[in-house]
Design a protein around this motif. Structure first.
Motif, PDB file in Angstrom:
ATOM      1  N   TRP A 120      77.731  20.366  20.129  1.00  7.88           N
ATOM      2  CA  TRP A 120      78.533  19.370  20.931  1.00  7.88           C
ATOM      3  C   TRP A 120      78.464  19.368  22.382  1.00  7.88           C
ATOM      4  O   TRP A 120      79.047  18.681  23.145  1.00  7.88           O
ATOM      5  CB  TRP A 120      80.049  19.767  20.701  1.00  7.88           C
ATOM      6  N   HIS A 156      89.254  24.452  16.880  1.00 11.59           N
ATOM      7  CA  HIS A 156      88.681  25.564  17.912  1.00 11.59           C
ATOM      8  C   HIS A 156      87.160  26.131  18.126  1.00 11.59           C
ATOM      9  O   HIS A 156      86.984  26.809  18.709  1.00 11.59           O
ATOM     10  CB  HIS A 156      89.635  26.703  17.815  1.00 11.59           C
ATOM     11  N   TYR A 190      88.068  16.606  23.260  1.00 10.05           N
ATOM     12  CA  TYR A 190      89.404  16.037  22.738  1.00 10.05           C
ATOM     13  C   TYR A 190      90.056  14.920  23.830  1.00 10.05           C
ATOM     14  O   TYR A 190      90.986  14.083  23.276  1.00 10.05           O
ATOM     15  CB  TYR A 190      90.370  17.060  22.376  1.00 10.05           C
ATOM     16  N   ASN A 197      82.962  19.921  13.345  1.00 16.70           N
ATOM     17  CA  ASN A 197      81.983  21.251  13.694  1.00 16.70           C
ATOM     18  C   ASN A 197      80.649  21.398  12.982  1.00 16.70           C
ATOM     19  O   ASN A 197      79.839  21.923  13.671  1.00 16.70           O
ATOM     20  CB  ASN A 197      82.491  22.734  13.295  1.00 16.70           C
ATOM     21  N   VAL A 207      86.203  22.516  25.006  1.00 15.04           N
ATOM     22  CA  VAL A 207      86.473  22.062  23.659  1.00 15.04           C
ATOM     23  C   VAL A 207      87.490  20.974  23.967  1.00 15.04           C
ATOM     24  O   VAL A 207      87.332  19.625  23.492  1.00 15.04           O
ATOM     25  CB  VAL A 207      86.900  22.634  22.636  1.00 15.04           C
ATOM     26  N   TYR A 234      95.772  22.914  22.361  1.00 19.04           N
ATOM     27  CA  TYR A 234      95.416  21.729  21.463  1.00 19.04           C
ATOM     28  C   TYR A 234      96.577  20.687  21.282  1.00 19.04           C
ATOM     29  O   TYR A 234      96.731  19.622  20.966  1.00 19.04           O
ATOM     30  CB  TYR A 234      95.070  22.418  20.038  1.00 19.04           C
ATOM     31  N   LEU A 248      84.363  23.707  18.092  1.00 17.01           N
ATOM     32  CA  LEU A 248      83.049  22.794  18.325  1.00 17.01           C
ATOM     33  C   LEU A 248      82.176  23.414  19.177  1.00 17.01           C
ATOM     34  O   LEU A 248      81.190  23.298  19.006  1.00 17.01           O
ATOM     35  CB  LEU A 248      83.888  21.548  18.582  1.00 17.01           C
ATOM     36  N   THR A 249      82.589  23.313  20.538  1.00 14.49           N
ATOM     37  CA  THR A 249      81.889  23.992  21.687  1.00 14.49           C
ATOM     38  C   THR A 249      81.486  25.307  21.522  1.00 14.49           C
ATOM     39  O   THR A 249      82.066  26.109  21.132  1.00 14.49           O
ATOM     40  CB  THR A 249      82.480  23.484  22.911  1.00 14.49           C
ATOM     41  N   ARG A 276      78.925  13.207  20.378  1.00 19.30           N
ATOM     42  CA  ARG A 276      80.106  13.067  20.874  1.00 19.30           C
ATOM     43  C   ARG A 276      80.350  11.480  20.683  1.00 19.30           C
ATOM     44  O   ARG A 276      81.304  11.087  20.289  1.00 19.30           O
ATOM     45  CB  ARG A 276      80.226  13.382  22.401  1.00 19.30           C
TER      46      ARG A 276
END
Length: 548
Positions: free
Chosen positions: A181, A211, A248, A108, A244, A279, A213-214, A187
């Motif tokens: 991000w 939870h 992943y 993050n 997000v 997730y 990042l974006t 990335r």
């Protein structure tokens, strides 16, 4: 690529994972700070404990503005903690002992000392370097006000002004600028980092604040009150956004390119089990921390509801759930269970436990540890993976005897409501012996003060005591390896609200008495108990394991 002994099923589904906070585990060079060679020196201890993997909290170069979670270089080891060669030796030594290695990734934010952020400061407005972070113009006649009134997790404004007048966003400490991000360079660089450590033999990754990042920082920015009122349903500007998982999915492709695939577990504090399940999806990180027991009271109905709900959610996603009672961010559960229930629990201030209205010296140390032992043995018998935090196997309590000038957690200094006294009390270096300047942690003191009562909990003391908490953990983990089978659980009604009983597919049964009168047994074959039986009955605050 390095690997450990192959298995037919993913190792992580029912693993016992031991979290090491490196700076407080073992100090090999005597500088008062734990290090990677210190972990190497205790590899036999970890093997004897019976764990399947270690999770290593950040060991990267850092100014320690947030205990190592302000990372200045994601592909190196802090010189105070060792070298990459030391890291490789640790991985090799643990793999030889059939212990996997999971490392922390902090995506993050970086440290403000990271070369990218230093470049951004020098490059100025509109530069590609600043596009890696979240910079905005301020409000007011001359931009002297922050872009929004947002508050950081650690207290105070979430925006910091730089020399040329722009502001950058930091969800946590001011020394932890958030990454952007939406930037392809960000990335790509993290994919490089994941490959770097995977190529060195790392078996998995724990993803810090997965939870967050974006973000959607479209103008106009909402106020803090508006943010707080928004549902966290996948569209919140800052928290648990659906997009997000695009990040992943790219990570999962990297993980799956290895044989066996690298694993990952999300630290995702989200609003519902359904949100958390995203997730844990096989196309995302594959597993997500379940913190429900960690924030629950020692209460039978609460435990049963949490266990039932999370096993159902795991079955729905095809993942396995995780269980955790303590970690580096929370008060140790031996202490939590010795205080009043969490709803209305006292807060910690100064050097003593106090209620909100005044002093109260009523921490029940013995009762808290007794309940902690019972809760942990229940947890270790559940389907799924169990995460243990260093020192809990010794029955350590939270250390409250830390003066303000000795504290290190930024949350303490900034008045954060995250934890009013910060997280230093669970990060005090471990006691290995009864004597020495740091109870065997190192040869020259410890970076956080250890109380005198640590001597009673030292590894050297508990190693020789068959009834110690350490001996209990060792026996339980050894039995768990033999008894753990399918990820199924069947509740057995006990006729009492304060007693839980369940059965695993191979006839392994577990009884936990949360309070009240002893629960009578009927000649069952008890193979483990967290406290002595009373005339053949299970007393309050006790767990027993039974086999056919």
């Amino acid at each position: 690529m390095s690997d450990t002994t192959p298995t037919t099923a993913p190792w992580w589904r029912q693993a016992a994972v031991y979290q090491i906070y490196p700076r407080s585990f073992a100090d090999a060079n005597g500088d008062g700070i734990g290090d990677i060679p210190g972990v190497v020196s205790r590899a036999d201890y970890l093997q004897a404990l019976g764990i399947d993997a270690v999770w290593l909290s950040p060991f990267y170069p850092s100014e320690l503005a947030d205990g190592g979670y302000d990372v200045a270089d994601y592909r190196n080891v802090d010189p105070r903690l060792g070298t990459l060669d030391d890291f490789d030796e640790m991985v090799s030594g643990l793999h030889e002992r059939h212990i996997r290695v999971v490392v922390d990734i902090v995506p993050n934010h970086t440290s403000d000392q990271h070369e990218w952020f230093q470049e951004a400061l020098a490059a100025g407005r509109g530069s590609a370097a600043r596009e890696r972070y979240i910079f905005r113009e301020g409000q007011g006649e001359n931009g002297e006000l922050p872009p929004a009134d947002w508050q950081s997790v650690f207290g105070g404004s979430a925006w910091e002004r730089v020399a040329d007048g722009q502001w950058y966003f930091h969800r946590f400490a001011v020394e932890q600028p958030d990454l952007n991000w939406d930037n392809p360079e960000v990335r790509a660089d993290f994919l490089k980092t994941l490959r770097f450590w995977s190529d060195r033999g790392v078996d998995g990754f724990r993803i810090d604040v997965a939870h967050m990042l974006t973000k959607d920082l479209s103008e106009p920015l909402p106020s803090q009150a508006e943010l707080d009122a928004m549902p966290q349903d996948g569209n919140h500007p800052l928290i648990d956004r659906d997009d997000v998982h695009e990040v992943y999915a790219e990570w999962r492709a990297v993980f799956n390119s290895y044989d066996p695939p690298r694993t990952a577990v999300a630290e995702a504090w989200v609003s519902t089990p359904e949100r958390r399940a995203k997730y844990a999806h096989p196309d995302s990180l594959g597993q997500s921390f379940n913190f429900d027991l960690l924030v629950a009271d020692f209460d039978a109905p609460s435990f049963r509801s949490i266990i039932t709900d999370n096993l159902a959610q795991a079955a729905a996603t095809g993942s396995s759930t995780t269980w955790v009672l303590s970690n580096h961010d929370v008060t140790r559960h031996a202490t939590r269970y010795g205080l009043e229930p969490l709803n209305g629990r006292p807060v910690k201030q100064g050097t003593e436990w106090v209620e909100a209205g005044g002093p109260a010296d009523w921490l029940d140390r013995e009762g808290g540890l007794r309940r902690a032992r019972a809760a942990t043995m229940l947890m270790l018998a559940l389907p799924g993976s169990a995460y243990l935090y260093q020192g809990e196997e010794l029955g350590l309590h939270e250390v409250a005897e830390i003066t303000p000038d000795q504290r290190q957690d930024p949350g303490f200094f900034r008045g954060s409501e995250y934890d009013r006294l910060g997280r230093d009390g669970c990060r005090v270096p471990l006691p290995w012996t009864t004597e020495g300047s740091s109870f065997g942690f190192g040869t020259n003191g410890a970076h956080l003060p250890q109380p005198s009562w640590f001597a009673d909990y030292a590894v050297a003391v508990e190693d020789a005591d068959p009834d110690s908490t350490l001996s209990l953990y060792r026996k339980a983990l050894e039995l768990r390896h033999r008894l753990q089978t399918d990820e199924q659980l069947e509740w057995i009604e006990t006729g009492r609200d304060d007693v839980l009983r369940f059965r695993r597919p191979n006839g392994w049964e577990v009884i936990t008495v949360f309070g009240g009168e002893p629960f009578p047994l009927a000649g069952e074959n008890v193979v483990l108990t967290t406290a002595p039986l009373l005339n053949g009955a299970v007393p309050a605050d006790t767990t027993v394991w039974i086999t056919a």
